[in-house]
Motif scaffolding. Structure first.
Motif, PDB file in Angstrom:
ATOM      1  N   MET A 290      38.761  -6.981  12.184  1.00 41.72           N
ATOM      2  CA  MET A 290      37.530  -6.908  11.789  1.00 41.72           C
ATOM      3  C   MET A 290      36.811  -5.663  12.705  1.00 41.72           C
ATOM      4  N   ALA A 291      37.179  -5.485  13.897  1.00 37.44           N
ATOM      5  CA  ALA A 291      36.767  -4.328  14.534  1.00 37.44           C
ATOM      6  C   ALA A 291      37.097  -3.008  13.975  1.00 37.44           C
ATOM      7  N   TYR A 292      38.389  -2.961  13.627  1.00 35.31           N
ATOM      8  CA  TYR A 292      39.040  -1.914  12.734  1.00 35.31           C
ATOM      9  C   TYR A 292      38.542  -1.645  11.685  1.00 35.31           C
ATOM     10  N   ASP A 293      37.908  -2.553  11.006  1.00 30.69           N
ATOM     11  CA  ASP A 293      37.320  -2.500   9.590  1.00 30.69           C
ATOM     12  C   ASP A 293      36.114  -1.805   9.777  1.00 30.69           C
ATOM     13  N   ARG A 294      35.284  -2.332  10.858  1.00 30.68           N
ATOM     14  CA  ARG A 294      33.956  -1.597  11.253  1.00 30.68           C
ATOM     15  C   ARG A 294      34.221  -0.366  11.561  1.00 30.68           C
ATOM     16  N   TYR A 295      35.100  -0.068  12.383  1.00 30.31           N
ATOM     17  CA  TYR A 295      35.394   1.480  12.470  1.00 30.31           C
ATOM     18  C   TYR A 295      35.817   2.490  11.538  1.00 30.31           C
ATOM     19  N   ALA A 296      36.469   1.914  10.596  1.00 31.87           N
ATOM     20  CA  ALA A 296      36.644   2.720   9.466  1.00 31.87           C
ATOM     21  C   ALA A 296      35.331   2.904   8.632  1.00 31.87           C
ATOM     22  N   ALA A 297      34.446   1.661   8.414  1.00 37.05           N
ATOM     23  CA  ALA A 297      33.527   1.677   7.685  1.00 37.05           C
ATOM     24  C   ALA A 297      32.527   2.821   8.193  1.00 37.05           C
ATOM     25  N   ILE A 298      32.208   3.036   9.389  1.00 35.15           N
ATOM     26  CA  ILE A 298      31.216   3.738  10.200  1.00 35.15           C
ATOM     27  C   ILE A 298      31.725   5.168  10.247  1.00 35.15           C
ATOM     28  N   CYS A 299      32.820   5.281  10.974  1.00 37.82           N
ATOM     29  CA  CYS A 299      33.413   6.736  11.303  1.00 37.82           C
ATOM     30  C   CYS A 299      34.008   7.231  10.321  1.00 37.82           C
ATOM     31  N   HIS A 300      34.637   6.656   9.051  1.00 35.07           N
ATOM     32  CA  HIS A 300      35.334   7.162   7.989  1.00 35.07           C
ATOM     33  C   HIS A 300      34.891   6.687   6.644  1.00 35.07           C
ATOM     34  N   PRO A 301      33.480   6.791   6.501  1.00 43.26           N
ATOM     35  CA  PRO A 301      32.910   6.094   5.046  1.00 43.26           C
ATOM     36  C   PRO A 301      33.538   6.499   3.910  1.00 43.26           C
ATOM     37  N   LEU A 302      33.944   8.003   3.853  1.00 41.96           N
ATOM     38  CA  LEU A 302      34.439   8.383   2.541  1.00 41.96           C
ATOM     39  C   LEU A 302      35.637   7.941   2.511  1.00 41.96           C
ATOM     40  N   LEU A 303      36.462   7.637   3.502  1.00 42.62           N
ATOM     41  CA  LEU A 303      37.862   7.405   3.539  1.00 42.62           C
ATOM     42  C   LEU A 303      37.931   5.724   3.279  1.00 42.62           C
ATOM     43  N   TYR A 304      37.194   5.311   3.422  1.00 41.57           N
ATOM     44  CA  TYR A 304      36.902   3.534   3.859  1.00 41.57           C
ATOM     45  C   TYR A 304      37.855   2.916   2.784  1.00 41.57           C
ATOM     46  N   THR A 305      37.622   3.134   1.511  1.00 41.12           N
ATOM     47  CA  THR A 305      38.546   2.290   0.554  1.00 41.12           C
ATOM     48  C   THR A 305      39.924   2.728   0.482  1.00 41.12           C
ATOM     49  N   MET A 306      40.383   3.782   1.120  1.00 42.76           N
ATOM     50  CA  MET A 306      41.700   4.403   1.276  1.00 42.76           C
ATOM     51  C   MET A 306      42.162   3.968   2.401  1.00 42.76           C
ATOM     52  N   VAL A 307      41.504   3.778   3.491  1.00 40.86           N
ATOM     53  CA  VAL A 307      42.147   3.335   4.825  1.00 40.86           C
ATOM     54  C   VAL A 307      42.050   1.763   4.933  1.00 40.86           C
ATOM     55  N   ILE A 308      41.143   1.027   4.604  1.00 39.81           N
ATOM     56  CA  ILE A 308      41.165  -0.481   4.194  1.00 39.81           C
ATOM     57  C   ILE A 308      41.083  -0.672   2.808  1.00 39.81           C
TER      58      ILE A 308
ATOM     59  N   LEU B 283      48.885 -10.977  23.787  1.00 37.64           N
ATOM     60  CA  LEU B 283      48.019 -10.930  22.714  1.00 37.64           C
ATOM     61  C   LEU B 283      46.880 -10.179  23.068  1.00 37.64           C
ATOM     62  N   GLY B 284      46.392 -10.179  24.458  1.00 37.69           N
ATOM     63  CA  GLY B 284      45.227  -9.706  24.709  1.00 37.69           C
ATOM     64  C   GLY B 284      45.520  -7.859  24.543  1.00 37.69           C
ATOM     65  N   LEU B 285      46.502  -7.437  25.041  1.00 33.12           N
ATOM     66  CA  LEU B 285      47.072  -6.166  25.075  1.00 33.12           C
ATOM     67  C   LEU B 285      47.403  -5.527  23.680  1.00 33.12           C
ATOM     68  N   LEU B 286      47.503  -6.544  22.589  1.00 34.25           N
ATOM     69  CA  LEU B 286      47.430  -6.214  21.342  1.00 34.25           C
ATOM     70  C   LEU B 286      46.090  -6.173  20.597  1.00 34.25           C
ATOM     71  N   THR B 287      45.019  -6.984  20.985  1.00 33.11           N
ATOM     72  CA  THR B 287      43.853  -7.056  20.380  1.00 33.11           C
ATOM     73  C   THR B 287      42.848  -6.352  21.075  1.00 33.11           C
ATOM     74  N   LEU B 288      42.772  -6.355  22.312  1.00 35.60           N
ATOM     75  CA  LEU B 288      41.508  -5.778  23.038  1.00 35.60           C
ATOM     76  C   LEU B 288      41.448  -4.298  22.964  1.00 35.60           C
ATOM     77  N   PRO B 289      42.718  -3.700  23.133  1.00 36.73           N
ATOM     78  CA  PRO B 289      42.277  -2.294  22.841  1.00 36.73           C
ATOM     79  C   PRO B 289      42.143  -1.769  21.663  1.00 36.73           C
ATOM     80  N   LEU B 290      42.566  -2.450  20.521  1.00 36.85           N
ATOM     81  CA  LEU B 290      42.059  -2.125  19.213  1.00 36.85           C
ATOM     82  C   LEU B 290      40.506  -2.264  19.187  1.00 36.85           C
ATOM     83  N   ILE B 291      39.954  -3.460  19.710  1.00 39.00           N
ATOM     84  CA  ILE B 291      38.451  -3.526  19.823  1.00 39.00           C
ATOM     85  C   ILE B 291      37.882  -2.618  20.529  1.00 39.00           C
ATOM     86  N   LEU B 292      38.298  -2.280  21.826  1.00 37.76           N
ATOM     87  CA  LEU B 292      37.731  -1.199  22.585  1.00 37.76           C
ATOM     88  C   LEU B 292      37.666   0.075  22.055  1.00 37.76           C
TER      89      LEU B 292
END
Length: 303
Positions: free
Chosen positions: A116-134, A204-213
């Motif tokens: 969900m953090a990656y989804d919010r990143y795509a929506a805010i940082c790449h709004p024009l490409l959001y539907t293609m990225v996510i 699990l933390g190394l897989l998830t936390l870096p993506l969130i940060l």
């Protein structure tokens, strides 16, 4: 080993031994559990029933609501039963089953929050490409990966529990069968189990936390670059709900699994935060701070 008495059930110490306090706790947690079920069920129904919410963000949010129902249902029914019973016991197989689903839900929630953090990143940082990225297929892959990693992590850790022999005291200083609370009761060396749990949690933390940060560092940078204060407020409002949930869940879960088990009351309070309170607050946070969800709820009530 012949001098030890082995047992087939555990006694859950719970939150208090006082009968009057247990009655108050039963009422409090029964209300919490019912509100959790109702709030998350309403979120699922609103998301599924309103076509305006059939987008990746709410697809992930619907799965989070389903997961919160599962997470709270792993511990709450047994906790409520123990508040009213004299013998607060749970069978060994019941305890291992509860620990399996507890760890499964915890791991899936951590993975889902990073998606969900990656989804919010795509929506805010790449709004024009959001539907293609996510898109829907990618969301299905992320949700499946979250459940797959959670299942494997929980399965491996709980399979190794069978290498331990429990004897002596069978009193768990907790309200549920969480793995760190079981290790001190083993009369065989649980070092390998502790290392496995710490290692799998760290992985699990190394897989998830870096993506969130990464996601939120880019989100904050993008918000600061917006010229108007109104635009900054609107952009921040789209991710503030998720950020609040991440801080509530990760902050308490990391404290619980990084610090050594001591059986203190603080550990039980912290566990209540990430396995009970977070599941209750998630639908409230996402509905009260989200204009689209509130509008969809109003449309559903009118219909």
């Amino acid at each position: 080993m012949n001098n030890f008495t082995f047992f087939t059930e555990f006694i859950l110490l719970g939150l208090s031994a006082d009968c009057h306090i247990q009655t108050l706790l039963f009422v409090l947690f029964l209300g919490t559990y019912l509100l959790t079920l109702m709030g998350n069920l309403v979120m699922i129904l609103v998301i599924r029933g309103d076509s305006h919410l059939h987008i990746p963000m709410y697809f992930l949010l619907g799965h989070l609501s389903f997961l919160d129902i599962c997470f709270s249902s792993v511990t709450m029914p047994k906790m409520l039963q123990n508040f009213l019973s004299q013998k607060k016991s749970i069978s060994m197989w019941g305890c291992i089953t509860q620990s399996f689903f507890f760890l499964l839900c915890g791991c899936v929630e951590a993975s889902l929050l990073s998606a969900m953090a990656y989804d919010r990143y795509a929506a805010i940082c790449h709004p024009l490409l959001y539907t293609m990225v996510i898109n829907r297929p990618l969301c299905m892959v992320m949700v499946s990966a979250a459940w797959g990693m959670g299942f494997l992590n929980s399965l491996v850790n709980n399979l190794f529990i069978h290498n331990l022999h429990f004897c002596g005291s069978n009193v768990i200083s907790h309200f549920c069968c969480e793995l760190p609370a079981l290790f001190p009761l083993s009369c065989t060396d649980p070092t390998a189990n502790k290392s496995l749990l710490s290692g799998s949690s760290a992985f699990l933390g190394l897989l998830t936390l870096p993506l969130i940060l990464f996601s939120y560092s880019r989100i904050i940078s993008a918000i600061l670059n917006i010229q108007s204060s109104e635009g900054q407020a609107k952009a921040f409002s789209t991710c503030s709900s998720h950020l609040t949930v991440v801080l509530l869940f990760y902050g308490t879960a990391l404290f619980r699994y990084i610090s050594p088990a001591s059986g203190s009351v603080l550990e039980r309070v912290v566990s209540i935060q990430y396995c009970v309170i977070t599941s209750l607050l998630n639908p409230l946070i996402y509905s009260l701070r989200n204009q689209e969800v509130k509008a969809a709820l109003q449309r559903m009530l009118r219909q």
